[in-house]
Design a protein around this motif. Structure first.
Motif, short mmCIF file in Angstrom:
data_model
loop_
_atom_site.label_atom_id
_atom_site.label_comp_id
_atom_site.label_asym_id
_atom_site.label_seq_id
_atom_site.Cartn_x
_atom_site.Cartn_y
_atom_site.Cartn_z
N GLY A 211 33.11 -6.24 -10.78
CA GLY A 211 34.50 -5.93 -10.40
C GLY A 211 34.55 -5.04 -9.17
O GLY A 211 35.42 -5.20 -8.31
N ARG A 212 33.59 -4.08 -9.08
CA ARG A 212 33.55 -3.19 -7.91
C ARG A 212 33.03 -3.93 -6.68
O ARG A 212 33.58 -3.81 -5.58
CB ARG A 212 32.66 -1.99 -8.19
CG ARG A 212 33.26 -1.03 -9.22
CD ARG A 212 32.49 0.30 -9.26
NE ARG A 212 32.92 1.09 -10.40
CZ ARG A 212 32.23 1.22 -11.53
NH1 ARG A 212 31.07 0.62 -11.68
NH2 ARG A 212 32.71 1.94 -12.53
N MET A 213 31.95 -4.71 -6.86
CA MET A 213 31.34 -5.38 -5.71
C MET A 213 32.29 -6.44 -5.11
O MET A 213 32.33 -6.62 -3.89
CB MET A 213 30.03 -6.05 -6.12
CG MET A 213 28.90 -5.05 -6.34
SD MET A 213 27.28 -5.86 -6.47
CE MET A 213 27.31 -6.44 -8.13
N LEU A 214 33.04 -7.12 -5.96
CA LEU A 214 33.91 -8.19 -5.45
C LEU A 214 35.10 -7.65 -4.67
O LEU A 214 35.69 -8.36 -3.85
CB LEU A 214 34.40 -9.07 -6.61
CG LEU A 214 33.32 -9.88 -7.33
CD1 LEU A 214 33.94 -10.68 -8.47
CD2 LEU A 214 32.59 -10.82 -6.38
N ALA A 215 35.44 -6.39 -4.94
CA ALA A 215 36.60 -5.81 -4.25
C ALA A 215 36.40 -5.82 -2.74
O ALA A 215 37.35 -6.02 -1.97
CB ALA A 215 36.84 -4.39 -4.76
N PHE A 220 40.70 -12.47 -5.42
CA PHE A 220 42.06 -12.50 -6.00
C PHE A 220 42.03 -12.15 -7.49
O PHE A 220 42.88 -11.43 -7.98
CB PHE A 220 42.67 -13.89 -5.78
CG PHE A 220 44.15 -13.95 -5.97
CD1 PHE A 220 45.00 -13.55 -4.97
CD2 PHE A 220 44.69 -14.43 -7.16
CE1 PHE A 220 46.38 -13.60 -5.15
CE2 PHE A 220 46.06 -14.48 -7.35
CZ PHE A 220 46.91 -14.07 -6.34
N PHE A 221 41.06 -12.74 -8.21
CA PHE A 221 40.79 -12.26 -9.56
C PHE A 221 39.38 -12.64 -9.99
O PHE A 221 38.79 -13.59 -9.48
CB PHE A 221 41.81 -12.75 -10.60
CG PHE A 221 41.96 -14.24 -10.78
CD1 PHE A 221 40.95 -15.01 -11.34
CD2 PHE A 221 43.15 -14.88 -10.44
CE1 PHE A 221 41.10 -16.37 -11.54
CE2 PHE A 221 43.31 -16.25 -10.62
CZ PHE A 221 42.28 -16.99 -11.17
N LEU A 222 38.85 -11.86 -10.90
CA LEU A 222 37.58 -12.14 -11.58
C LEU A 222 37.94 -12.57 -13.00
O LEU A 222 38.59 -11.84 -13.74
CB LEU A 222 36.70 -10.88 -11.61
CG LEU A 222 35.46 -10.92 -12.52
CD1 LEU A 222 34.49 -12.02 -12.11
CD2 LEU A 222 34.76 -9.55 -12.51
N GLU A 223 37.51 -13.80 -13.35
CA GLU A 223 37.95 -14.41 -14.61
C GLU A 223 36.84 -14.42 -15.65
O GLU A 223 35.69 -14.75 -15.36
CB GLU A 223 38.40 -15.84 -14.29
CG GLU A 223 38.80 -16.68 -15.50
CD GLU A 223 39.38 -18.03 -15.07
OE1 GLU A 223 39.89 -18.14 -13.94
OE2 GLU A 223 39.32 -18.97 -15.88
N THR A 243 39.00 -5.03 -8.65
CA THR A 243 39.35 -6.45 -8.59
C THR A 243 40.16 -6.79 -9.83
O THR A 243 39.75 -6.46 -10.94
CB THR A 243 38.05 -7.31 -8.59
OG1 THR A 243 37.27 -6.95 -7.46
CG2 THR A 243 38.38 -8.79 -8.54
N PRO A 244 41.32 -7.46 -9.66
CA PRO A 244 42.10 -7.84 -10.86
C PRO A 244 41.28 -8.72 -11.79
O PRO A 244 40.49 -9.55 -11.34
CB PRO A 244 43.29 -8.62 -10.26
CG PRO A 244 43.40 -8.14 -8.86
CD PRO A 244 41.99 -7.83 -8.42
#
Ligand SMILES: [Mg+2]
Length: 372
Positions: A211-215, A220-223, A243-244
């Motif tokens: 979640g931190r790395m994808l920001a 747009f979202f991590l599912e 990341t949402p």
């Protein structure tokens, strides 16, 4: 008007691959009436199990197959029939496959109601808030950044303004998954929305790191990086992830979504109309979500029956950025309708013909019908 039959039609590709594609073996439901109107629905589940749930006899007051509950009933009493199916199957049902089949029947009942009055389903639900919607290209993720870049570039070239990579070969290492997304971001530029769908759970620590790395790549979202029922895990993840986070495709009925929102901290929920209880139940979930400023971006990863039902739901939502659009090549998705529902330049129209606004291509149905 009376229901005379509820027919399950199993369609199966000649070869089933062990991949994240739920449209290889499907159950289409036709609800027949004494006035000749036929409603079409889909249960997004396991087709053999769904057929059995449809045809099973009564075992007790709270354990009945679904077809026998509907014969002789007025198909326009949608909410009452929904309640009846839920109540009379509550012991083996309540969650999971029974709810998937109830969803498919409920969708078919809306199709009948619309056809009986000559109006599209979205009109019966109160009129549409939008006539078209952007779609995100939803595809299985390759295992290498190079292949992921090529795939994303292909979808962008075809007009999509958003791309989701999911399942496939994700989950090997979070650094690898983050690099894959970073390379795709560099290739497609800042104006394309990117989503990542893990499909299967990773450890909570890894989900937090991801979640931190994808920001950094403005995902747009991590599912679904956690197990569907892991409410404490969702709460911890949503509290720290910039990341949402999105989830909900495997839930059924209203309450799990209320829990995900109230106790899991979810800001995006993804009900599947052909699993969670059908059109009206999805809208009840959406009303609850919207009252808490939570986004509803429905899960939609099967044939055009689900696409149509989802579009009629999306027509009602106060805010919805995208329809999920499965871009994999599969004849049950591309050839099942006389007029397939397809986006142009990344935009798809809400169907405007009576009922769901779709018509099965019976030649395709006959070709893939499977009685085994
Ligand atoms: Mg998913």
């Amino acid at each position: 008007m009376k229901i005379t039959d509820v027919e399950g039609i199993r369609l199966r590709l000649p070869e089933i691959r062990e991949i994240g594609d739920g449209c290889q073996d499907i159950l289409i439901i036709k609800v027949h009436t004494d006035e000749g109107i036929v409603g079409i629905g889909e249960a997004h589940s396991n087709a053999v199990v769904s057929q059995a749930i449809l045809d099973a006899p009564m075992c007790s007051v709270s354990s009945s197959g679904l077809k026998r509950l509907l014969i002789g009933e007025d198909p326009r009493d949608i909410n009452r029939l929904y309640d009846k199916m839920v109540k009379k199957s509550v012991t083996p049902g309540r969650r999971g496959a029974f709810m998937h089949v109830i969803s498919g029947i409920e969708i078919a009942l809306w199709d009948i109601l619309g056809k009986s009055v000559g109006l599209p389903v979205h009109r019966l639900l109160g009129g549409t808030r939008r006539e078209r919607i952007a779609v995100y290209a939803s595809d299985l993720s390759p295992g290498t950044p190079k292949a992921a870049v090529a795939l994303a570039e292909k979808h962008v070239k075809n007009g999509y303004k958003a791309v989701k990579l999911g399942w496939g070969q994700l989950g090997g290492s979070i650094k690898g998954d983050a690099k894959l997304v970073g390379d795709v971001r560099k290739a497609v530029g800042p104006d394309i929305d990117l989503m990542l769908d893990m499909g299967f759970p990773v450890p909570l620590d890894d989900a937090m790191k991801l979640g931190r790395m994808l920001a950094e790549h403005e995902v747009f979202f991590l599912e679904e990086p956690l197990a569907p029922d892991d409410l404490p895990g969702w709460a911890k993840l949503t509290a720290v992830s910039p990341t949402p986070i999105a989830t909900g495709e495997k839930e059924t009925g209203f309450r799990p979504y209320a829990n995900l929102i109230d106790h899991g901290g979810l800001r995006i929920i993804q009900p599947d109309v052909a699993r969670t209880g059908g059109i009206a139940e999805t809208l009840r979930i959406a009303t609850y979500a919207e009252a808490r400023s939570v986004r509803v971006i429905p899960h939609c990863w099967s044939c055009d029956v689900l696409v149509a039902a989802t579009l009629h739901v999306i027509a009602q939502l106060k805010e919805c950025p995208y329809l999920e659009f499965n871009v994999m090549d599969n004849p049950l998705r591309t050839q099942l309708m006389k007029e397939p529902l397809r986006p142009k330049n990344g935009i798809i129209e809400i169907p405007n013909k009576p009922g769901l606004g779709i018509e099965l291509d019976e030649k395709t149905v006959a070709k893939y019908r499977w009685a085994g």
